[in-house]
Enzyme design. Structure first.
Site, PDB file in Angstrom:
ATOM      1  N   LYS A  60       0.733  -1.145   0.075  1.00 39.38           N
ATOM      2  CA  LYS A  60       0.100  -0.080  -0.065  1.00 39.38           C
ATOM      3  C   LYS A  60       0.940   1.256   0.072  1.00 39.38           C
ATOM      4  O   LYS A  60       1.984   1.371   0.725  1.00 39.38           O
ATOM      5  CB  LYS A  60      -1.017   0.144   1.297  1.00 39.38           C
ATOM      6  CG  LYS A  60      -1.902  -0.930   1.227  1.00 39.38           C
ATOM      7  CD  LYS A  60      -2.815  -1.048   2.718  1.00 39.38           C
ATOM      8  CE  LYS A  60      -3.923  -1.686   2.831  1.00 39.38           C
ATOM      9  NZ  LYS A  60      -4.916  -1.536   1.679  1.00 39.38           N
TER      10      LYS A  60
ATOM     11  N   ARG B 231     -10.597 -11.370   2.128  1.00 33.20           N
ATOM     12  CA  ARG B 231     -11.575 -12.389   1.785  1.00 33.20           C
ATOM     13  C   ARG B 231     -10.972 -13.898   1.445  1.00 33.20           C
ATOM     14  O   ARG B 231     -11.419 -14.698   1.720  1.00 33.20           O
ATOM     15  CB  ARG B 231     -11.851 -11.745   0.305  1.00 33.20           C
ATOM     16  CG  ARG B 231     -10.962 -12.003  -0.672  1.00 33.20           C
ATOM     17  CD  ARG B 231     -11.242 -10.852  -1.879  1.00 33.20           C
ATOM     18  NE  ARG B 231     -11.277  -9.672  -1.777  1.00 33.20           N
ATOM     19  CZ  ARG B 231     -11.647  -8.506  -2.540  1.00 33.20           C
ATOM     20  NH1 ARG B 231     -11.971  -8.751  -3.791  1.00 33.20           N
ATOM     21  NH2 ARG B 231     -11.610  -7.215  -2.174  1.00 33.20           N
TER      22      ARG B 231
END
Ligand code: BES
Ligand code: ZN
Ligand code: ZN
Length: 506
Positions: free
Chosen positions: A282, A356
């Site tokens: 990120k 997820r």
């Protein structure tokens, strides 16, 4: 993690229903626009001189605008006058904000003891509902994350005692107020876990916090370590945690106070204790608050804490896969194919879509409980923030009645949720090239929905039918507080109040 430098993290506030105005403590008048202060029930407790003074100073025709006024009466008694919107505009949402505003105003005037009138906060709600709301909102407004700060000489400035006066004198009211406070305390406890820096709140740290909460509130906690996670075939959890020196944990909470025959509700919380994005690292701005990426896990632990303390006679299971997502020589890579516990393979197209991947294993593990409902809570996507701003968590549900109920309870608790679709058409986006499913979508659009339909693949049984009714809460939008909500900066612990109330009713 309860103490740091000898400080207590969560401040204890005494909250009780009172029948007589105490001689000590500031009196709080919550005045709706257009209503005269003269009619307020607290006035009759004041001496003539105080009454006159307060009436002249506040312009007896009614307070105007949304403002706070602090007065010291001739007798020396302190008062706070909180002006709120007119009766027809005083919605449940305004009532929630007003309750928090009272605490914020009291703190800024350094009032340790205050008295409020329950009926001042009623917005088309029963006295009991109002009391529960008050208990929670006063408590969460009286919180600040000070664990790592040096205490000021004069001590921390928190409200120590709130007396709630009401014309109703029902035992049920006292219970509702207390229950609301318990929920507020558990919200605050979840905020402490989320606010704790990633270096201190590791997967092992989160597991330890679950054990502590279980001991305190009375529920069973089992921690599965890397060996057991491997044995279970949780390739998703193992894959994401590979890059970190911190080993994964899988937290299992069992709370069984319902009938033996009653199928449990399973709560699944994302427990990424720090999300760097992995090799798909990120950028600076985005990485900043990622120690809170375990907020779903913290919520799961403290929803169970609230249920246990309220002695809710239900069966509820909490599952938290806990990992740290780090870039390193041992990280999982884009292109890796992970075999999830269900046997379905996950093609890693982006290591930053790690939530997820670990939830896929937890949703499979949930099947062993034959649940009547599974709710997962996850700071899953930045795309949910793009879609909704910071005012609502995204809700996805295979059950329309459950979704309706959660939306309504969201309005009561301030834990707002708003629906997005789970349509089959979106499943095209997450088909894998070399594996069964890709963990990030092909298109640039609809990232929150792609996350949700990815998860949905793992609630299905071998025949392709949904194994249980399911709700996915993407709480990324509400991970931290927003200015003007009268909550301390940092973690907001969304979904704790929402799901606690839902599970009490469901
Ligand atoms: N933890 C983040 C999502 C997030 C973002 C939570 C901002 C709270 C605030 C999640 O793991 C993530 O990085 N998701 C990616 C998915 C993408 C790579 C498909 C995202 O949203 O960008
Ligand atoms: Zn991520
Ligand atoms: Zn994440």
């Amino acid at each position: 993690m309860d103490e740091f430098g000898g400080q207590t993290i969560i401040f204890q506030m005494k909250l009780e229903l009172i029948k007589k105005l105490p001689t000590e403590g500031a009196i709080v008048f919550v005045i709706k626009e257009g209503v005269s202060l003269k009619t307020h029930p607290f006035l009759k407790f004041l001496g003539e001189e105080d009454k006159k003074y307060i009436e002249t100073v506040t312009n007896a025709s009614g307070a105007s605008g949304i403002s706070n006024k602090f007065l010291i009466l001739p007798s020396g008694r302190k008062t706070l006058i909180i002006s709120v919107p007119a009766k027809d505009k005083f919605t449940g949402r305004k009532a929630i904000l007003s309750a928090r505003r009272v605490i914020v105003a009291a703190r800024s005037e350094k009032l340790a003891q205050i008295v409020v009138l329950l009926e001042d906060f009623q917005a088309r709600t029963s006295p009991q509902e109002t009391a529960t709301m008050l208990g929670t909102q006063l408590e969460i407004a009286n919180f600040e994350f000070v664990a790592y700060k040096t205490a000021p000489k004069e001590g921390w400035n928190f409200v120590e005692e709130v007396g709630v006066f009401s014309k109703y004198s029902l035992e049920s009211l006292r219970k509702a107020l207390e229950a609301g406070k318990v929920v507020g305390e558990e919200v605050n406890a979840a905020r402490v876990l989320s606010n704790t820096p990633g270096g201190d709140m590791t997967p092992a740290g989160l597991a330890e916090a679950a054990l502590q909460a279980g001991k305190k509130s009375g529920f069973k906690v089992t921690i599965l370590d890397e060996k057991e996670i491997t044995k279970l075939g949780m390739g998703g959890v193992l894959g994401v945690s590979k890059g970190s020196v911190e080993k994964p944990r899988f937290i299992v909470i069992e709370y069984l106070r319902g009938k033996k025959s009653e199928k449990p509700v399973v709560i699944v919380g994302k427990g990424v204790t720090f999300d760097t994005g992995g090799l798909n690292l990120k950028p600076t701005q985005a990485i900043y608050e990622m120690h809170m990426d375990m907020s779903g896990g913290a919520a799961t632990i403290h929803i169970l804490g609230a249920l246990a303390r309220l002695n809710v006679k239900k069966n509820v299971i909490g599952l938290v896969p806990a990992v740290e997502n780090m870039p390193s020589g041992s990280s999982f890579r884009p292109g890796d194919l992970l075999k999830s516990m269900s046997g379905k393979t996950i093609e890693v197209t982006n290591t930053d879509a790690e939530g997820r991947v670990i939830l896929a294993d937890a949703l499979e593990y949930a099947k062993r409980y034959n649940p009547r409902l599974v709710v997962d809570i996850a700071t899953l996507t930045g795309a949910a923030l793009v879609a909704l701003g910071q005012r609502a968590s995204a809700i996805f549900s295979t059950s329309a009645p459950v979704e309706r109920s959660l939306r309504a309870i969201g309005e009561e608790t301030g834990d707002f949720v708003w629906p997005l679709p789970l349509w089959e058409e979106y499943e095209e986006d997450i088909k894998g090239m070399f594996g069964d499913f890709a963990n990030s979508g092909k298109s640039r659009w609809g990232g929150a929905i792609e996350g949700a339909v990815f998860l949905r693949q793992f609630i299905r049984d071998k025949e392709g039918n949904d194994a249980y009714p399911w709700v996915h809460l993407d709480i990324a939008p509400r991970m931290t507080s927003v200015d003007g909500e009268f909550l301390a900066k940092g973690a907001a612990a969304p979904s704790v109040a929402l799901l606690t109330q839902f599970l009490r009713e469901y």
